[in-house]
Design a protein around this motif. Sequence first.
Motif, short mmCIF file in Angstrom:
data_model
loop_
_atom_site.label_atom_id
_atom_site.label_comp_id
_atom_site.label_asym_id
_atom_site.label_seq_id
_atom_site.Cartn_x
_atom_site.Cartn_y
_atom_site.Cartn_z
N ILE A 1 3.62 5.72 -5.78
CA ILE A 1 3.42 5.72 -7.23
C ILE A 1 2.29 6.68 -7.60
CG2 ILE A 1 2.64 4.31 -9.19
CD1 ILE A 1 4.07 1.91 -7.73
N ALA A 2 1.20 6.62 -6.87
CA ALA A 2 0.06 7.50 -7.15
C ALA A 2 0.45 8.96 -6.97
CB ALA A 2 -1.11 7.14 -6.24
N ASN A 3 1.20 9.27 -5.92
CA ASN A 3 1.63 10.65 -5.69
C ASN A 3 2.56 11.13 -6.81
OD1 ASN A 3 0.15 10.85 -3.33
ND2 ASN A 3 1.87 10.29 -2.02
N GLU B 1 0.81 -1.22 0.00
CA GLU B 1 0.00 0.00 0.00
C GLU B 1 0.85 1.27 0.00
OE1 GLU B 1 -3.61 1.92 2.60
OE2 GLU B 1 -3.35 -0.25 2.59
N ASP C 1 0.97 14.65 -13.56
CA ASP C 1 -0.26 15.19 -14.15
C ASP C 1 -0.38 16.69 -13.91
OD1 ASP C 1 -1.10 12.77 -15.21
OD2 ASP C 1 -2.42 12.30 -13.53
N GLN D 1 2.22 1.77 -3.44
CA GLN D 1 1.15 2.22 -4.32
C GLN D 1 0.89 3.71 -4.11
OE1 GLN D 1 -2.47 -0.14 -4.29
NE2 GLN D 1 -1.30 -2.00 -3.83
N GLU D 2 0.93 4.14 -2.87
CA GLU D 2 0.71 5.56 -2.56
C GLU D 2 1.82 6.42 -3.15
OE1 GLU D 2 0.28 8.11 1.49
OE2 GLU D 2 -0.80 6.19 1.41
N LEU E 1 2.63 10.03 -9.95
CA LEU E 1 1.85 10.22 -11.16
C LEU E 1 0.97 11.47 -11.07
CD1 LEU E 1 0.88 6.51 -11.93
CD2 LEU E 1 2.60 7.92 -13.08
N THR E 2 0.44 11.74 -9.89
CA THR E 2 -0.35 12.96 -9.69
C THR E 2 0.51 14.20 -9.89
OG1 THR E 2 -1.85 11.85 -8.16
CG2 THR E 2 -1.76 14.25 -8.02
#
Length: 68
Positions: A34-36, A28, A42, A31-32, A38-39
Amino acid sequence: MSNVTLGSKMPRSDWDFISTFPFKFPHEKEQEKIANFLTAIDRKIETLSRQIDQTEQFKKGLPQKLFV
């Protein structure tokens, strides 16, 4: 395993077959991260897109300013 459906050139997967495969996902926290990441990318893309739009608008206005 896949089968071809009529009217499509794309093969379709047999999801019952695919669902038998084990998938590994990052923990987890990873994953966080990675998400941060990618955000952030963006947001940078959005900022650059706005800068491009503003520069294009500025460029369109230049000829008018040259002849005033």
